[in-house]
Design a protein around this motif. Structure first.
Motif, mmCIF file in Angstrom:
data_model
loop_
_atom_site.group_PDB
_atom_site.id
_atom_site.type_symbol
_atom_site.label_atom_id
_atom_site.label_comp_id
_atom_site.label_asym_id
_atom_site.label_seq_id
_atom_site.Cartn_x
_atom_site.Cartn_y
_atom_site.Cartn_z
ATOM 1 N N GLY A 84 19.554 9.286 -14.598
ATOM 2 C CA GLY A 84 18.736 9.459 -15.787
ATOM 3 C C GLY A 84 18.671 10.908 -16.224
ATOM 4 O O GLY A 84 18.233 11.211 -17.326
ATOM 5 N N ALA A 85 19.099 11.813 -15.362
ATOM 6 C CA ALA A 85 19.027 13.240 -15.680
ATOM 7 C C ALA A 85 20.396 13.912 -15.707
ATOM 8 O O ALA A 85 20.494 15.071 -16.067
ATOM 9 N N HIS A 86 21.465 13.195 -15.323
ATOM 10 C CA HIS A 86 22.781 13.806 -15.216
ATOM 11 C C HIS A 86 23.820 12.976 -15.950
ATOM 12 O O HIS A 86 23.710 11.748 -16.039
ATOM 13 N N ASP A 87 24.831 13.646 -16.437
ATOM 14 C CA ASP A 87 25.909 13.032 -17.198
ATOM 15 C C ASP A 87 26.681 12.027 -16.332
ATOM 16 O O ASP A 87 27.102 12.357 -15.222
ATOM 17 N N ILE A 88 26.841 10.817 -16.855
ATOM 18 C CA ILE A 88 27.642 9.814 -16.142
ATOM 19 C C ILE A 88 28.977 9.572 -16.851
ATOM 20 O O ILE A 88 29.680 8.622 -16.550
ATOM 21 N N VAL A 105 28.801 4.626 -12.379
ATOM 22 C CA VAL A 105 29.942 4.342 -13.238
ATOM 23 C C VAL A 105 31.158 4.773 -12.433
ATOM 24 O O VAL A 105 31.243 5.916 -11.982
ATOM 25 N N LEU A 106 32.078 3.865 -12.224
ATOM 26 C CA LEU A 106 33.278 4.113 -11.426
ATOM 27 C C LEU A 106 34.482 4.023 -12.353
ATOM 28 O O LEU A 106 34.672 3.011 -13.031
ATOM 29 N N VAL A 107 35.283 5.071 -12.396
ATOM 30 C CA VAL A 107 36.433 5.097 -13.299
ATOM 31 C C VAL A 107 37.679 5.560 -12.551
ATOM 32 O O VAL A 107 37.616 6.455 -11.710
ATOM 33 N N HIS A 121 25.675 18.554 -12.306
ATOM 34 C CA HIS A 121 25.248 17.375 -11.559
ATOM 35 C C HIS A 121 24.015 17.747 -10.767
ATOM 36 O O HIS A 121 23.501 18.862 -10.879
ATOM 37 N N MET A 122 23.548 16.854 -9.947
ATOM 38 C CA MET A 122 22.286 17.081 -9.250
ATOM 39 C C MET A 122 22.365 18.193 -8.202
ATOM 40 O O MET A 122 21.352 18.707 -7.780
ATOM 41 N N ARG A 123 23.578 18.567 -7.804
ATOM 42 C CA ARG A 123 23.719 19.620 -6.804
ATOM 43 C C ARG A 123 23.882 20.994 -7.437
ATOM 44 O O ARG A 123 23.771 21.996 -6.763
ATOM 45 N N GLY A 124 24.219 21.081 -8.713
ATOM 46 C CA GLY A 124 24.424 22.368 -9.360
ATOM 47 C C GLY A 124 25.156 22.238 -10.672
ATOM 48 O O GLY A 124 25.142 21.182 -11.299
ATOM 49 N N ASP A 125 25.835 23.290 -11.062
ATOM 50 C CA ASP A 125 26.480 23.339 -12.370
ATOM 51 C C ASP A 125 27.936 22.919 -12.365
ATOM 52 O O ASP A 125 28.633 23.120 -13.349
ATOM 53 N N GLY A 126 28.430 22.368 -11.293
ATOM 54 C CA GLY A 126 29.835 21.976 -11.213
ATOM 55 C C GLY A 126 30.096 20.612 -11.830
ATOM 56 O O GLY A 126 29.186 19.845 -12.128
ATOM 57 N N PRO A 127 31.358 20.290 -12.007
ATOM 58 C CA PRO A 127 31.745 19.030 -12.639
ATOM 59 C C PRO A 127 32.003 17.869 -11.676
ATOM 60 O O PRO A 127 32.141 16.729 -12.110
ATOM 61 N N LEU A 128 32.087 18.127 -10.384
ATOM 62 C CA LEU A 128 32.561 17.112 -9.443
ATOM 63 C C LEU A 128 31.733 15.829 -9.501
ATOM 64 O O LEU A 128 30.504 15.876 -9.551
#
Length: 187
Positions: A84-88, A105-107, A121-128
């Protein structure tokens, strides 16, 4: 439900179903060990997070570079946890449930998409992504909802390579050991 495709960057991408994660679903354990995030099917395990002075993008690029070097060319499954707070990445795509019925969401994509599709993401500013594994399931990377680090299971050679990369900050752990890296705290 049949195969669902979504479009991004002018290309169609296959959305995963429960079939793609059946090998993982229900195979983890509750508790504090690494097998809370990674099923006990791998030769070796580790946790990682950015070392002091290294930003998330450089750290995550280093992780993916090591994964690519230890993986024959094949598709990767990328999982984005809906908090609800991070890009999926694909907000209208169907979800799969993992762990404690958390929606992902699995792609089906690859390493470049893992490093470029999401910002933060919830751990920081990275894209992983929060979850990723190759089609052959030779390794699994998973970051649980409330952890500030990431867990991995794979071959001993892969874990050794991650451990030796100074940008990765990987710490090997046994399957029954607490996954909490030294210096970090649980939320």
């Amino acid at each position: 439900m049949g195969v669902v495709d979504v479009t991004r960057d002018g290309q169609s991408w296959r959305i995963g179903t429960a079939d793609e994660v059946a090998w993982l679903a229900g195979q983890t354990t509750q508790g504090l060990s690494i097998t809370t995030a990674i099923p006990p099917v791998f030769d070796a395990y580790a946790t990682f997070y950015p070392p002091d002075g290294v930003g998330y993008p450089a750290h995550e690029r280093a992780v993916v570079d090591v994964l690519v070097k230890h993986t024959p060319e094949q598709p990767w499954w990328l999982g984005y946890l809906e908090t609800g707070a991070h890009d999926i990445v694909f907000p209208r795509a169907p979800r799969v449930s993992l762990y404690w019925n958390w929606p992902y969401v699995l792609v089906e994509a690859g390493p470049e998409q893992a490093l470029n599709w999401r910002t933060g993401h919830m751990r920081g500013d990275g894209p992983l992504p929060d979850l990723l594994f190759p089609a052959d399931r030779s390794w699994l990377v998973s970051a649980l909802w409330d952890d500030t680090w990431t867990d991995i299971g794979g071959t001993a050679d892969l874990i050794t390579a991650l451990r030796h990369n100074p940008l990765v900050n990987a710490r090997p752990v046994g399957p029954d050991e607490d996954a909490l890296p030294p210096g970090l705290t649980r939320e």
